[in-house]
Design a protein around this motif. Structure first.
Motif: not given
Ligand code: WAQ
Ligand code: MG
Length: 261
Positions: A86-87, A93-95, A126-127, A206-208
């Motif tokens: 889930r993580a 989902k957040s990029g 780094d994402a 930030k988004s979720g």
């Protein structure tokens, strides 16, 4: 008016044999410094420390940033494997790329310091590439100089208690993550505790918002940590400066939602 009064950063660090045992952090008015320090010392003592430091610094009022807590969503997962899955999907989902999310998760699970131990601070990841960007992989980056106004703390405790979230760790993690998400270039955070009795952790973005995941490790496991994901290709210097130096005060709570099992 709280915002215009002088604020002090109060932080505690307790250790034994150079090993971190317990830490705490608050940003308070001068009149509250004594009681904040006392609360922290009381907590330090429950860990049988060999050495405790409490540091008090006046913060630069002109640099103060205020913010709001993320909305908290209570996830429901059946076991650790499902929690980690889930993580990973929340981070994507957040990029955050799957590669970066997975690298950070595996590093925390294995002990992210070079000796396989727990880091004192957080990894910067780094994402996109998943590359680690923190200058010192043992210390990591410590978020400091943050807190929550006393009125907002009371509101937050009341809201969390209504959802059976009564451990101080949840509120403290919400406050810390509010500062982390306000940092330049940070898009998400992954965290679980190094306390062997505390299996919950979260993904904040930030988004979720703050997704609380009740099982991110097994009981008895004393590995834990934090990873802050920076937008692909960004320079970590300004994020590090903000996280370590800029005073950040939470003045508003968010909402709490519960997912159906
Ligand atoms: N800055 C950066 N990293 C930190 C900091 C900080 N101020 N404090 C702790 N860490 C890192 C460090 O690697 C620790 O080993 C790791 O995070 C875990 O710290 O909703 O209690 O204080 O109930 O053990 C999650 C709450 C609790 C879930 C997290 O973390 C919930 C927790 P701990
Ligand atoms: Mg801990």
């Amino acid at each position: 008016m709280v915002i215009n009064s002088t604020l002090f950063s109060v932080r505690m660090h307790a250790s034994r044999d150079q090993r971190h045992l317990s830490g705490a952090e608050d940003l308070v008015l001068g009149t509250e410094v004594g009681s904040a320090a006392q609360t922290m010392l009381r907590r330090a003592w429950t860990h049988l420390p060999q050495s405790v430091s409490v540091t008090i610094d006046q913060v630069d009022a002109a640099a103060l940033v205020t913010g709001r807590l993320s909305d908290l969503t209570l996830a429901s997962v059946v076991d650790v494997a499902a929690g980690r899955q889930r993580a990973l999907s929340e981070l994507q989902k957040s990029g955050v790329s799957l590669l970066a999310a997975n690298r950070a998760l595996v590093a925390i699970a294995a002990g992210a310091a070079p000796d396989g131990g727990v880091m004192r601070g957080a990894m910067l990841v780094d994402a996109g590439s998943g590359e680690r960007l923190e200058p010192d992989q043992s210390r990591g980056v410590r978020v400091t100089r943050f807190g929550v106004t006393s009125a907002t703390k009371v509101d937050c405790e009341r809201l969390l208690a209504a959802h059976a979230l009564t451990h101080h760790r949840t509120r403290e993690a919400l406050v810390l993550s509010a500062k982390v998400l306000a940092a330049p270039a940070v898009i998400a955070e992954l965290c679980w505790s190094d306390d062997p009795d505390y299996t919950a952790g979260y993904v904040a973005s930030k988004s979720g918002g703050y997704l609380r995941i009740p099982q991110l490790k097994n009981m008895g496991d004393s590995r834990g940590g934090r990873a802050f994901f920076l937008a692909a290709g960004s320079d970590p210097a300004s994020a590090i400066h903000f996280l370590e130096q800029t005073p950040f005060l939470v003045t508003t709570i968010g909402a709490v939602h519960r997912e159906e099992p």
